[in-house]
Design a protein around this motif. Structure first.
Motif, PDB file in Angstrom:
ATOM      1  N   ALA A  14     -36.857  31.874  18.878  1.00 59.17           N
ATOM      2  CA  ALA A  14     -36.539  32.783  19.984  1.00 59.17           C
ATOM      3  C   ALA A  14     -35.125  32.593  20.510  1.00 59.17           C
ATOM      4  O   ALA A  14     -34.575  33.495  21.148  1.00 59.17           O
ATOM      5  N   ASP A  15     -34.514  31.449  20.233  1.00 64.71           N
ATOM      6  CA  ASP A  15     -33.185  31.154  20.763  1.00 64.71           C
ATOM      7  C   ASP A  15     -32.101  31.632  19.788  1.00 64.71           C
ATOM      8  O   ASP A  15     -32.122  31.255  18.609  1.00 64.71           O
ATOM      9  N   PRO A  16     -31.137  32.446  20.242  1.00 63.49           N
ATOM     10  CA  PRO A  16     -30.102  32.966  19.330  1.00 63.49           C
ATOM     11  C   PRO A  16     -29.226  31.877  18.722  1.00 63.49           C
ATOM     12  O   PRO A  16     -28.760  32.019  17.595  1.00 63.49           O
ATOM     13  N   LEU A  21     -27.779  28.706  13.800  1.00 65.03           N
ATOM     14  CA  LEU A  21     -27.769  27.483  12.998  1.00 65.03           C
ATOM     15  C   LEU A  21     -28.524  27.681  11.683  1.00 65.03           C
ATOM     16  O   LEU A  21     -28.089  27.208  10.620  1.00 65.03           O
ATOM     17  N   LEU A  22     -29.633  28.387  11.733  1.00 66.12           N
ATOM     18  CA  LEU A  22     -30.383  28.676  10.514  1.00 66.12           C
ATOM     19  C   LEU A  22     -29.558  29.554   9.570  1.00 66.12           C
ATOM     20  O   LEU A  22     -29.581  29.367   8.346  1.00 66.12           O
ATOM     21  N   ASP A  23     -28.822  30.506  10.139  1.00 64.72           N
ATOM     22  CA  ASP A  23     -27.956  31.351   9.308  1.00 64.72           C
ATOM     23  C   ASP A  23     -26.876  30.526   8.632  1.00 64.72           C
ATOM     24  O   ASP A  23     -26.530  30.761   7.462  1.00 64.72           O
ATOM     25  N   ARG A  24     -26.342  29.547   9.352  1.00 61.64           N
ATOM     26  CA  ARG A  24     -25.309  28.683   8.764  1.00 61.64           C
ATOM     27  C   ARG A  24     -25.877  27.883   7.593  1.00 61.64           C
ATOM     28  O   ARG A  24     -25.214  27.697   6.571  1.00 61.64           O
ATOM     29  N   LEU A  25     -27.108  27.422   7.739  1.00 64.03           N
ATOM     30  CA  LEU A  25     -27.730  26.673   6.652  1.00 64.03           C
ATOM     31  C   LEU A  25     -28.128  27.597   5.500  1.00 64.03           C
ATOM     32  O   LEU A  25     -28.135  27.184   4.339  1.00 64.03           O
ATOM     33  N   ARG A  26     -28.459  28.840   5.833  1.00 60.60           N
ATOM     34  CA  ARG A  26     -28.765  29.793   4.765  1.00 60.60           C
ATOM     35  C   ARG A  26     -27.522  30.070   3.932  1.00 60.60           C
ATOM     36  O   ARG A  26     -27.586  30.190   2.705  1.00 60.60           O
ATOM     37  N   GLU A  27     -26.365  30.145   4.596  1.00 66.88           N
ATOM     38  CA  GLU A  27     -25.116  30.391   3.884  1.00 66.88           C
ATOM     39  C   GLU A  27     -24.727  29.202   3.015  1.00 66.88           C
ATOM     40  O   GLU A  27     -24.204  29.360   1.915  1.00 66.88           O
ATOM     41  N   GLN A  28     -24.963  27.989   3.534  1.00 70.60           N
ATOM     42  CA  GLN A  28     -24.658  26.773   2.777  1.00 70.60           C
ATOM     43  C   GLN A  28     -25.663  25.709   3.162  1.00 70.60           C
ATOM     44  O   GLN A  28     -25.558  25.087   4.217  1.00 70.60           O
ATOM     45  N   ASN A  29     -26.635  25.501   2.307  1.00 67.17           N
ATOM     46  CA  ASN A  29     -27.696  24.547   2.606  1.00 67.17           C
ATOM     47  C   ASN A  29     -27.205  23.118   2.392  1.00 67.17           C
ATOM     48  O   ASN A  29     -26.254  22.874   1.645  1.00 67.17           O
ATOM     49  N   GLY A  30     -27.849  22.159   3.063  1.00 61.47           N
ATOM     50  CA  GLY A  30     -27.510  20.761   2.853  1.00 61.47           C
ATOM     51  C   GLY A  30     -26.228  20.330   3.545  1.00 61.47           C
ATOM     52  O   GLY A  30     -25.410  19.630   2.944  1.00 61.47           O
ATOM     53  N   GLN A  31     -26.051  20.715   4.814  1.00 62.49           N
ATOM     54  CA  GLN A  31     -24.829  20.385   5.547  1.00 62.49           C
ATOM     55  C   GLN A  31     -25.034  19.157   6.442  1.00 62.49           C
ATOM     56  O   GLN A  31     -26.119  18.912   6.958  1.00 62.49           O
TER      57      GLN A  31
END
Length: 260
Positions: A14-16, A21-31
């Motif tokens: 629910a929190d933007p 943060l999930l989008d950032r990991l989707r773009e580059q996983n394992g950060q």
């Protein structure tokens, strides 16, 4: 997934900021935490708090690599939401739209690593045996995993129909019973491209085990799509076998074919 766990997932989503943060990991996983915080307009402490919420919701998992803590998306909860509210209703149309989108995006980004986490009521030794014993893998996977499981040895994923055909082969890169197994994964034996790599991390805690499966060096979006449905099905069957003494009533990967 229990109602309480589902509530935790939806509250986390629910929190933007957490969705970002999930989008950032989707773009580059394992950060690492430093990488996740780059270009974010927030203090590292705030980002850590948001990541902790995502970890508690099982949407993000943390894998240690030496001194680093790497953050990976865990598709497990999203997969369960998809199965409950989407797959039975409008999946064919959504799959067609997703295929078009994925094909366009495949040329614009690297294929991310795949990480899946599940919790099993078993000992680390039981989980290790389930991963490496040919008779057990035949029960929950339909294939016999055959090897002596020593670093440098070959392993084969043979059909359990007596034909001896190996649908997947590879090499054992690391073997540290009962907590860590790393193997190469060649789903097209004789392939010329670099094989993908699968890591099984078994972390015991009192009466349960956290099993993290990381699939890296994926060649394309097609393979990512395949393992994204394949691993949850296989691990659900493994979990059922260890916790109840029997596999699921129907092979879970057949459900995917039935709803194609």
């Amino acid at each position: 997934m229990s109602a309480e766990a589902m509530d935790t997932v939806f509250k986390a989503l629910a929190d933007p900021t957490r969705r970002l943060l999930l989008d950032r990991l989707r773009e580059q996983n394992g950060q690492t935490l430093r990488q996740v915080c780059e270009h974010l307009d927030m203090a590292r402490q705030s980002a850590t708090q948001h990541l902790d919420v995502l970890v508690r919701a099982n949407l993000v998992t943390v894998v240690r690599r030496g001194r680093e803590r790497l953050h990976y998306l865990n598709p497990g909860p999203i997969h369960e939401i998809e199965q409950r509210w989407i797959s039975e209703f409008d999946k064919p149309r959504l799959r067609a739209l997703s295929a078009i989108k994925n094909q366009a995006e495949e040329y614009a980004m690297n294929v991310p690593d795949y990480v899946y986490v599940t919790y099993i009521r078993a000992s680390a030794e039981q989980v290790w045996k389930a991963l490496t014993d040919a008779d057990l893998t035949a029960r929950y996977w339909g294939h016999e995993n055959v090897s002596d499981w020593q670093p440098g040895s070959r392993w084969e994923h043979r059909r359990a129909d007596g034909s001896g055909v190996a649908d997947v082969v590879g090499e054992v890169l690391e073997s540290d019973p009962p907590t860590r197994l790393v193997i190469t994964f060649e789903d097209s034996p004789g392939q010329t491209r670099e094989p993908s790599v699968v890591t099984f991390l078994v972390e015991p805690h009192e009466e349960i085990v956290r099993l993290t499966v990381t699939h890296e060096k994926l060649p394309d979006q097609e393979m990512l799509n395949g393992i994204s449905s394949g691993w949850p099905a296989v691990l659900a069957n493994l979990k059922s076998l260890l916790e109840t003494g029997d596999v699921l009533p129907q092979a879970p990967w057949e459900m995917r074919a039935a709803h194609a």
